[in-house]
Design a protein around this motif. Structure first.
Motif, PDB file in Angstrom:
ATOM      1  N   ASN A   1       0.748  -1.132   0.021  1.00 50.79           N
ATOM      2  CA  ASN A   1      -0.149  -0.084  -0.061  1.00 50.79           C
ATOM      3  C   ASN A   1       0.641   1.268   0.069  1.00 50.79           C
ATOM      4  O   ASN A   1       0.315   2.149  -0.368  1.00 50.79           O
ATOM      5  N   ALA A   2       2.027   0.926   0.337  1.00 48.56           N
ATOM      6  CA  ALA A   2       2.997   2.317   0.511  1.00 48.56           C
ATOM      7  C   ALA A   2       3.935   2.359  -0.899  1.00 48.56           C
ATOM      8  O   ALA A   2       5.037   3.193  -0.804  1.00 48.56           O
ATOM      9  N   TYR A   3       3.548   1.686  -1.863  1.00 51.79           N
ATOM     10  CA  TYR A   3       4.491   2.083  -2.896  1.00 51.79           C
ATOM     11  C   TYR A   3       3.874   3.096  -3.747  1.00 51.79           C
ATOM     12  O   TYR A   3       3.045   3.171  -4.748  1.00 51.79           O
ATOM     13  N   SER A   4       4.509   4.131  -3.222  1.00 53.64           N
ATOM     14  CA  SER A   4       3.949   5.413  -3.554  1.00 53.64           C
ATOM     15  C   SER A   4       4.900   6.650  -3.385  1.00 53.64           C
ATOM     16  O   SER A   4       5.571   6.523  -2.292  1.00 53.64           O
ATOM     17  N   ASP A   5       4.799   7.576  -4.252  1.00 53.66           N
ATOM     18  CA  ASP A   5       5.618   8.940  -3.796  1.00 53.66           C
ATOM     19  C   ASP A   5       5.298   9.761  -2.977  1.00 53.66           C
ATOM     20  O   ASP A   5       5.684  10.797  -2.727  1.00 53.66           O
ATOM     21  N   LYS A   6       3.940   9.597  -2.589  1.00 57.96           N
ATOM     22  CA  LYS A   6       2.884  10.316  -1.796  1.00 57.96           C
ATOM     23  C   LYS A   6       2.838   9.884  -0.350  1.00 57.96           C
ATOM     24  O   LYS A   6       1.968  10.584   0.427  1.00 57.96           O
TER      25      LYS A   6
ATOM     26  N   ASP B   1       8.903   2.090 -18.159  1.00 55.28           N
ATOM     27  CA  ASP B   1       7.756   2.755 -18.597  1.00 55.28           C
ATOM     28  C   ASP B   1       6.414   2.264 -17.911  1.00 55.28           C
ATOM     29  O   ASP B   1       5.563   2.879 -17.459  1.00 55.28           O
ATOM     30  N   ARG B   2       6.533   0.818 -17.683  1.00 61.22           N
ATOM     31  CA  ARG B   2       5.478   0.264 -16.973  1.00 61.22           C
ATOM     32  C   ARG B   2       5.256   0.414 -15.281  1.00 61.22           C
ATOM     33  O   ARG B   2       4.366   0.885 -14.863  1.00 61.22           O
ATOM     34  N   VAL B   3       6.334   0.709 -14.997  1.00 58.19           N
ATOM     35  CA  VAL B   3       6.536   1.028 -13.468  1.00 58.19           C
ATOM     36  C   VAL B   3       6.296   2.458 -13.226  1.00 58.19           C
ATOM     37  O   VAL B   3       5.485   2.658 -12.423  1.00 58.19           O
TER      38      VAL B   3
ATOM     39  N   GLU C   1      -0.042   6.634 -11.682  1.00 53.57           N
ATOM     40  CA  GLU C   1      -1.428   6.532 -11.455  1.00 53.57           C
ATOM     41  C   GLU C   1      -1.959   5.828 -10.394  1.00 53.57           C
ATOM     42  O   GLU C   1      -3.049   5.370 -10.097  1.00 53.57           O
ATOM     43  N   GLY C   2      -0.907   5.765  -9.337  1.00 51.75           N
ATOM     44  CA  GLY C   2      -1.495   5.129  -8.127  1.00 51.75           C
ATOM     45  C   GLY C   2      -1.772   3.736  -8.037  1.00 51.75           C
ATOM     46  O   GLY C   2      -2.538   3.280  -6.856  1.00 51.75           O
ATOM     47  N   ARG C   3      -1.233   2.727  -8.953  1.00 49.84           N
ATOM     48  CA  ARG C   3      -1.665   1.236  -9.016  1.00 49.84           C
ATOM     49  C   ARG C   3      -0.226   0.360  -8.885  1.00 49.84           C
ATOM     50  O   ARG C   3      -0.358  -0.700  -9.518  1.00 49.84           O
ATOM     51  N   MET C   4       0.743   1.104  -8.272  1.00 49.51           N
ATOM     52  CA  MET C   4       1.818   0.228  -8.374  1.00 49.51           C
ATOM     53  C   MET C   4       1.789  -0.922  -7.188  1.00 49.51           C
ATOM     54  O   MET C   4       1.333  -0.701  -6.225  1.00 49.51           O
ATOM     55  N   GLY C   5       2.283  -2.152  -7.558  1.00 48.67           N
ATOM     56  CA  GLY C   5       2.098  -3.251  -6.632  1.00 48.67           C
ATOM     57  C   GLY C   5       3.530  -4.180  -6.594  1.00 48.67           C
ATOM     58  O   GLY C   5       4.406  -3.874  -7.316  1.00 48.67           O
ATOM     59  N   ARG C   6       3.335  -5.173  -5.978  1.00 53.07           N
ATOM     60  CA  ARG C   6       4.288  -5.978  -5.600  1.00 53.07           C
ATOM     61  C   ARG C   6       5.100  -6.617  -7.194  1.00 53.07           C
ATOM     62  O   ARG C   6       6.217  -6.784  -7.470  1.00 53.07           O
TER      63      ARG C   6
END
Length: 320
Positions: A141-146, A260-262, A268-273
């Motif tokens: 859930n914390a895979y985010s720059d925000k 590009d995918r990552v 878009e806030g959908r980064m995951g494992r």
């Protein structure tokens, strides 16, 4: 920002592989006999002799706080035990004894659970330094720059205290060679942050180096010349950073389509494992840590997805 268009000093042809059959060898250390100690998923560690023989140690399976142990950072100790930062659901810092017993070492700091323990090291003063990537559960859930809720924890005289609680996905940390500062990878903000270190804790926070597109800093280590080496997952780049923050590209095997995918998923806030365990066309397996031979003529790279340790020559006479 670093110059990601720079020409690397080494190529993939300079990479050799040590051992086989490793499982998530995220953290790598050089032992006193010149062999290697690396993390091993669901067991604990693997010891790799100088001739490449592998001895995997730990319970089968290793369980920590009711869940599978997922060793991330490890810290070999003088008594033959190894401290393990468990980034799995059980969290915490665990000790794998020389007898292969697994015991809990630290589970919380100031009442805050060490949920996604990323890294652990000990220093000459007997202090333990721990990073916790996030207090989010699950950690993805914390895979985010925000989101900046990662912890930096110091354990001294049996007491764990939080020195920082606003790190953007805390990863490896290191004391500066003079002991007067500390640097830490903030993976999702793509930067290495530096603090001054004093009796009262950390101060004078600033950015040592800001990376660009695709470069997510993970493992870091100083060489004897005071340069900080930085492994970046996703881009599979290895950087050498001078004390003034100038960075030189040492090695890369970057798949632009993976980047590009990552980057799209992050924006878009959908980064995951799945984005960290997708290596694309890279042959380096998402490099995640670095250690040096005693004479610093070779460097060893751990990875998230590899089954071997990577070995490269250390460029001599080059200045970052």
């Amino acid at each position: 920002m670093t110059d990601t268009a720079g020409t690397p000093l080494l190529s993939v042809d300079d990479v050799t592989r040590i051992a086989q059959g490793l499982d998530r060898p995220e953290s790598v250390h050089v032992a006193g006999d010149g062999g290697l100690v690396v993390s091993h998923r669901a067991r604990g560690i693997s010891r790799i002799s100088r001739d490449g023989q592998v001895d995997t140690q730990g319970p089968t399976p290793a369980m920590a706080n009711g869940a599978e142990l997922v060793p991330n950072g490890i810290a070999p100790q003088p008594d033959g035990s190894v401290l393990i930062a468990n980034i799995g659901e059980g969290g915490g810092i665990w000790r794998l004894g020389a007898d292969q017993s697994l015991t809990c070492e630290v589970m919380e700091a100031e009442g805050v659970p060490l949920a996604a323990a990323n890294f652990v090291m000990t220093d000459d003063a007997g202090r333990m330094w721990i990073t916790v990537s996030t207090i989010q559960q699950p950690r993805f859930n914390a895979y985010s720059d925000k989101i900046a809720d990662g912890l930096l924890v110091l354990v001294e005289n049996g007491t764990a205290r939080i020195l920082a609680d606003d790190i953007c996905f805390a990863n490896e940390c290191r004391l500066t060679p003079d002991g007067a500062g500390l640097v830490i990878s903030e993976t999702f903000s793509r930067r290495i942050t530096r603090f001054d270190l004093g009796p009262d804790g950390l101060s004078n926070r600033r950015t040592m180096v800001q990376f660009g597109r695709g470069d997510f800093p993970d493992g870091i280590r100083f060489d004897s010349g005071g340069h900080l080496w930085v492994t970046c997952i996703v881009s599979n780049r290895l950087w050498r950073v001078a004390p003034d923050g100038r960075a030189q590209l040492v090695l890369e095997d970057c798949d632009p389509e993976l980047v590009d995918r990552v980057e799209s998923a992050l924006a878009e806030g959908r980064m995951g494992r799945e984005h960290f365990y997708d290596t694309g066309r890279s042959r380096l397996g998402n490099i995640a840590s670095i250690a040096f031979s005693r004479d610093e003529t070779r460097a060893f790279l751990g990875s998230l997805c590899g089954t071997s340790i990577l070995s490269i020559p250390v460029p001599q006479g080059e200045q970052a």
